[in-house]
Each structure stands twice: as C-alpha cells, then as structure tokens.
Design a protein around this motif. Structure first.
Motif, PDB file in Angstrom:
ATOM      1  N   LEU B  68       0.840  -1.205   0.000  1.00 43.36           N
ATOM      2  CA  LEU B  68       0.000   0.000   0.000  1.00 43.36           C
ATOM      3  C   LEU B  68       0.875   1.256   0.000  1.00 43.36           C
ATOM      4  O   LEU B  68       0.610   2.213  -0.740  1.00 43.36           O
ATOM      5  N   GLU B  69       1.918   1.221   0.805  1.00 45.71           N
ATOM      6  CA  GLU B  69       2.803   2.395   0.849  1.00 45.71           C
ATOM      7  C   GLU B  69       3.562   2.580  -0.460  1.00 45.71           C
ATOM      8  O   GLU B  69       3.752   3.697  -0.919  1.00 45.71           O
ATOM      9  N   LEU B  70       3.959   1.446  -1.060  1.00 42.87           N
ATOM     10  CA  LEU B  70       4.641   1.529  -2.355  1.00 42.87           C
ATOM     11  C   LEU B  70       3.690   2.083  -3.427  1.00 42.87           C
ATOM     12  O   LEU B  70       4.054   2.973  -4.208  1.00 42.87           O
ATOM     13  N   ALA B  71       2.463   1.558  -3.444  1.00 40.62           N
ATOM     14  CA  ALA B  71       1.482   2.022  -4.433  1.00 40.62           C
ATOM     15  C   ALA B  71       1.231   3.516  -4.272  1.00 40.62           C
ATOM     16  O   ALA B  71       1.196   4.270  -5.254  1.00 40.62           O
ATOM     17  N   ASN B 205     -10.084  -2.919 -11.085  1.00 40.14           N
ATOM     18  CA  ASN B 205      -9.899  -4.368 -10.956  1.00 40.14           C
ATOM     19  C   ASN B 205      -8.610  -4.665 -10.224  1.00 40.14           C
ATOM     20  O   ASN B 205      -8.541  -5.583  -9.420  1.00 40.14           O
ATOM     21  N   PHE B 206      -7.585  -3.848 -10.518  1.00 43.21           N
ATOM     22  CA  PHE B 206      -6.287  -4.027  -9.882  1.00 43.21           C
ATOM     23  C   PHE B 206      -5.615  -2.668  -9.722  1.00 43.21           C
ATOM     24  O   PHE B 206      -5.908  -1.735 -10.456  1.00 43.21           O
ATOM     25  N   LEU B 207      -4.712  -2.600  -8.750  1.00 43.41           N
ATOM     26  CA  LEU B 207      -3.825  -1.456  -8.632  1.00 43.41           C
ATOM     27  C   LEU B 207      -2.422  -2.031  -8.473  1.00 43.41           C
ATOM     28  O   LEU B 207      -2.144  -2.733  -7.499  1.00 43.41           O
ATOM     29  N   GLY B 212       2.270   1.880  -9.730  1.00 39.30           N
ATOM     30  CA  GLY B 212       1.157   2.780  -9.424  1.00 39.30           C
ATOM     31  C   GLY B 212       0.144   2.834 -10.556  1.00 39.30           C
ATOM     32  O   GLY B 212      -0.365   3.899 -10.901  1.00 39.30           O
ATOM     33  N   THR B 213      -0.147   1.678 -11.134  1.00 40.82           N
ATOM     34  CA  THR B 213      -1.039   1.627 -12.297  1.00 40.82           C
ATOM     35  C   THR B 213      -2.422   1.136 -11.902  1.00 40.82           C
ATOM     36  O   THR B 213      -2.572   0.080 -11.293  1.00 40.82           O
TER      37      THR B 213
END
Lengths: 189, 464
Positions: B68-71, B205-207, B212-213
């Motif tokens: 989560l922090e990386l995203a 659908n995805f992160l 960060g896509t």
C-alpha cells in the motif's frame, strides 16, 4: 490520527502475527514460432479483422474503409503518408485511425497509448489500427516485461465494443467502435 | 447500500413466488457464463494458474502494508492524488470536496461494486449532480431504480421483454424493438453524457504497486470513455485490490476474464498511470481513494481473511445452484452468491448477514470455479459454526439437531422413526419446521421403502 495511519497500523498489527507468503517468480515464456499467424487468428476469434499488408495496400484499405465519408480522425502517431482523408473532429468522424504501441498474439490485442490520442480510438464507429509487424509480442507477459515506461493511459483493445446486457443478446458497438480493423504493416517503420 | 441480508430467506421465497421469470433469466445467463468459463479453463492449465494466482494474492495480503505504501508513493510520482477512506463517510467527504471544487453537474460512472458499498450515487445526487451509470446493464437497473443482481452482469435478472417495456415507457421505442435498437438508444443518451460530464468515477480491478497503475477491465468501452473524457477522474479502490508487479497482470487479466466471461482477455483493458500530459487528451486530475470499509478487520480474522483474494469475477455466482434460483437481490447486499455469503458476514458483521452462510448446498462448485481458490465451502462452515456459537441460529434448530443426532446414532430408534414417517400422510401445515420448505415446493413424499432395505436388496442381487 488520520485514516491512512489508522488503516496502515491495523494492517501492521495484524501482519506481525501472520506467516508470510512467498511471491512466485514469473513463469518462463514458452518459445513461440510465429506470433503473426496467431495474432491474426486470435483477432478473428475476437470479432475483429486483421490483415498483413504492404504500405500501399494499407493505404488502399483506408480508402475502402472511408468510402463515401468526408474525412477521418487520426491518432498523433499515424504517419502523414496514411492521412489520406481530411481530418474531422473525433466526435463526428466515421473512421478513427490509430498507431499502436505494440500487439499481443496470444490474446489478439493491440495496445494503444494515450500519447496517440484516445478519442480517435473510441468515438468513431469504425476503428483502424496500424501496427508494425515487428511489434507483435507472442504473449502478454513478454509485452509487459518489456514495457519500459507507461503512458498516462494505455488501452489494450481486443475486439469491437460489445455487450450482452440486453436479454443476453450480443450487441456490437455499444459505446466504442462496432468494428475493429487491424492492419499489420510489413517491413520496418 | 442499506444491507438487508437478514431478510434473505423471506426475500428469496417472495421473489420465487412473485417474479418466476427471474429464475429463468438468471439460470439462462449464469449457465451461459459457466459454460464459457469451463471452456476457457479447459484451454489452459487452470489448476496451475489458479494456484499461482492464489500465491501471488497471499503474498500481497501478507505484505499489504508494504505494498500500500509503495502504491501510494508510485501514484504520487505519477501525479495522482491519493486519499485514504476508512468508511463511507470518509469516502463521501473526499468525493464531495472534489465535486464541489470542480462545480460538477454531471458524472459518468464505470461499473464498480465498491461504489455500491459506499453509496456514491445517493451522495452525488444529494449534491445536485446528475449521475449516469454507463455500463449498459448498470444503466438499465439505474433506470429501474434497482441494485445490481450479479457482480459482473448487473441486469441478468431482466428478460428482453422487461427491457423492451422499460424503453417503451422511457424512450418511446416499439415494444418489440430488437436489442440492437435498444442499445442504440442507450448509446445515444450515454454518448451525450460522456461528452458533457465533468467527472468520471470508476472502481479498479487491480492497482499495481510497483508502477502505481490503475487497471480496469470491460467489454463495452464505457470505462475507457468515463476515465478519458471528463476532466476529473476519481477511482475508488479497495485496499485488497493491489498486485505487486506490473507483469502479474499477464496472469491476472486473462485468468479473471476466463473465469468471469470465458474470454481470453476482456475487450478493453485500461492501464492508467495518471492525468494526461501536456497537450494530451484525458483527465487533468486523477484521484485514487484507497478504501478500507471493513477490509482490515477481515484481514485480521485468522480464518476468514482468505476471502480478500477475491477478484470479483462472479464465477462462483454462475456455478452456484442456489444463486441460479433467485439471482442476487434476495441476498440483500452488494455481494451476492457464494462469495457474498462469506464476504458479507466479514464486511457487515455476522449479526447483520446471519442467514447468508446458509444460502448454499455446500456442493463445492464455487470452489472449483474460483480463479484464486478461495475455499468458499470451508468458509461457509466457519461462519455457520460461529452463528451457532453466538446463538444466532434459532433455538429449535439446536433441539432438532440434538434429536436428529440421537436418532442417527441409534439404529433401533432410526428404524422406528423412518417407519413412522413412511406410514403417515404428513400433516405438513402443522409442522412449523417444514412450512418454509413446503411453501415453495411440492409436498414431502417419503419413499415407500427405506434406503437400507433397498441397499440390502441391491447387495443380494450383486451377490448372485
């Protein structure tokens, strides 16, 4: 404390106790003989049309697709030699022409960058995508592993717009183009 | 969305009684999806890919804070504005602020189950914003004022004739207009909405944490339009929706599409990095709202957390013989079918979702269909066990089970009871335990001869 801190601290607290699962490596891609043939086959199965063409034939295809129409709308990357018709706003154009970043054989997919423009890819009822033969990847994995930088929005298109939401009957061209034509250009560009 | 999961048995019975057409429509649609999934799974080593997908998701969930922090970091680097929401109130505050700042009058929405959870439409309407659901099925049920009845096919409970009647009333189309003509009408209305809306709302659908896509899958093109044409894009993303690496999409995109609709890949996949660059078409602002809403509590649950692997493909709904009878509405919450029966107790609390874990025959078809191998039957039993422990199950059930156990453990008693049941015309209307059963079905008819007698006979025949 804000929502972020509370959420992350709850997760941290939970995961301290949890055994960690390992991340599997990506699988090895199977060797692929001829991505072009598979690409054209998959495109057809997806309800799109695909052709391997020399430059001159590709120009003829644009003429055929645009017959009787006053113009077309073009993606930014489409070379001038393919801009045969006057430019129309994408909201009105009967034909959109795009230049693909790459294609994927196993899924019959063309990848379209937002740098090329998005309206030309979505608003006209017919969408022609030009892609270089050398830009066809055998698999999605190879394509993604090879992606150095992503544009602000990358669109993977694998056929015409479709929906079966009305009585389970397949309808094409619901919001996007009802017809997707891909011209694979021979040689290098 | 107001949860009405408690009413499941009543609502299911009422739907079967009052709308018998739903059973036919839902059965037809789900069997069609299910056939597609089986064929699509047959083309690949489904077992190996499901196991791989499960392992990637388990890694993600056991390192969730890191990802989560990386995203968040990557999203910010891409120019995306990141927000965190613990609950619907947080989400509403964030969305209200964006909508007001941009003077939004019109919003176009991509289909998203999370925005159903959060009640995004009622909020926007209260702000005077006109909201258009742009997925064709979602648009139909918005016109009808109904919630979605299936995670992937929100309008599968409607027959063509229902939609013909709806469009006749709303748009004056002929009562026998073909699907193409109806779709053309919707296209026209929604095309205008796409071109005039200031705000586009989506789920994800995805992160992908690594880059960060934001990743969105669809077949119609409405999501691509909703996230491309308005000047502001707000995406609501459940915190469990992350994937570690971009190349993981090569596994998850085709697997989800195969499980959901039997396709090798959805017609359109959008990989969104952020706002449009100088001179490019696309939104000027992109917001990602990372939403908890019960997910951290589920992650904390040592048994139920596996449900967070869910990709929302709907495959378990299509495989479920119970879902097929009624579709999703009687389940009374956003997530219906087998996944709803194990996800809703986790998100809403078991007290709110009590009877849902019982809405299953435990046949196991949901597990076979699940692309990330969520052990749904096992989790159903976990929730049932807890319901009994917490005294949620009716007291008569406990007594009945005790009697049942006694009878089953004592051959003499068993024979006596089965003989007694066989001899009687059952006074079913007098048996409160059987009333709910007999209301929707034919009368119970005990076999004239007991199973153990038939078995003995078969054995003797075989012996000869």
């Amino acid at each position: 404390m804000d929502a972020r801190t509370r959420i992350l601290s709850r997760i941290g607290h939970t995961l301290k106790e949890r055994p960690k699962a390992l991340l599997p490596e990506h699988p090895h891609s199977p060797p692929s003989a001829n991505p072009l043939d598979l690409f054209l086959k998959r495109l057809a199965e997806n309800g799109a049309e695909g052709h391997l063409l020399e430059e001159e034939r590709a120009r003829e295809l644009i003429w055929e697709l645009s017959q009787g129409h006053p113009g077309a709308t073009y993606g930014r990357g489409v070379p001038a030699s393919f801009r045969l018709l006057p430019q129309l706003p994408p909201e009105e154009a009967p034909l959109g022409v795009s230049w693909a970043l790459f294609a994927v054989a196993e899924t019959g997919t063309v990848a379209l960058s937002s740098e090329d423009g998005r309206k030309a890819q979505l608003l006209p009822p017919v969408h022609l995508v030009l892609v270089e033969e050398g830009r066809i990847y055998p698999s999605l994995l190879e394509a993604l592993l090879d992606l150095k930088a992503l544009p602000s929005a990358l669109g993977l298109h694998s056929g015409p717009s479709k929906s079966a939401d009305i009585g389970q009957v397949m309808v094409k061209g619901v919001h996007g183009p009802g017809r997707l034509v891909v011209a694979v250009l021979q040689g290098s560009w | 969305m107001q949860a009405k999961a408690k009413l499941y048995p009543k609502e299911a019975a009422r739907l079967l009684r009052e709308k018998p057409g739903v059973r036919e429509a839902v059965t037809g649609a789900t069997l069609h999806f299910e056939e597609g999934r089986k064929k699509a799974y047959g083309e690949i080593d489904a077992e190996a890919l499901r196991e791989r997908a499960k392992r990637v998701k388990d890694h993600l969930l056991t390192h969730l804070d890191h990802y989560l922090e990386l995203a968040e970091k990557r999203l910010r680097e891409n120019g995306v504005q990141v927000h965190w929401a613990e609950d619907p109130l947080d989400a509403h505050r964030i969305l209200r602020e964006v909508a007001v700042r941009h003077g939004v009058k019109r919003a176009v929405k991509a289909k998203s189950m999370l925005t159903e959870e959060l009640g995004v439409n009622p909020l926007l309407e209260s702000l005077g914003v006109e909201v258009f659901e742009t997925d064709l099925g979602e648009y139909l049920i918005q016109l009808l004022g109904e919630p979605p009845s299936h995670i992937v096919g929100p309008a599968i409970h409607l027959a063509l004739s229902d939609i013909q009647r709806l469009f006749h009333q709303r748009f004056g189309t002929p009562l026998d207009a073909p699907p193409e003509a109806l779709a053309a009408v919707a296209r026209k209305v929604l095309r205008d909405a796409f071109l005039t809306a200031e705000l586009g709302i989506s789920g994800a659908n995805f992160l992908v944490a690594e880059t960060g896509t934001l990743v969105l899958m669809e077949n119609e093109g409405n999501i691509r339009l909703s996230t491309s044409l308005p000047k502001v894009h707000v995406a609501f993303v459940g915190i469990e929706k992350l994937l570690p690496r971009l190349a993981d999409l090569a596994l998850f995109l085709p697997l989800t599409a195969r499980a959901a609709t039997g396709q090798r890949l959805s017609t359109y996949v959008s990989l969104i990095q952020g706002p449009a660059k100088e001179g490019e078409e696309g939104p000027e602002e992109v917001h990602v709202v990372l939403v908890d809403h019960g997910r951290t509590a589920l992650l904390h649950d040592p048994e139920a957390w596996e449900v967070l692997r869910c990709l929302r493909c709907g495959a378990c709904l299509n495989a479920c013989p119970v879902f097929r009878q009624t579709g999703g509405h009687p389940y009374g919450y956003v997530y219906s079918g087998p996944i709803g029966a194990v996800l809703d107790p986790g998100l809403l609390g078991l007290e709110e979702a009590y009877p849902l874990p019982y809405a299953s025959t435990l046949c196991g078809a949901c597990y076979e269909a699940c692309p990330v191998k969520i052990p749904i039957p096992k989790l159903l039993l976990t929730w049932r066990h807890r319901a009994v422990e917490r005294g949620l199950a009716p007291t008569w059930e406990k007594g009945a089970m005790r009697v049942f156990q006694m009878v089953m453990e004592n051959p003499a008693l068993y024979r006596l009871f089965s003989k007694a049941l066989r001899g009687l015309p059952l006074p079913q209307h007098l048996l409160p335990l059987l009333r709910a059963w007999t209301e929707g079905r034919g009368p119970l008819k005990p076999s004239p001869r007991p199973f153990h007698e038939l078995w003995k006979e078969l054995e003797e025949e075989d012996g000869r």
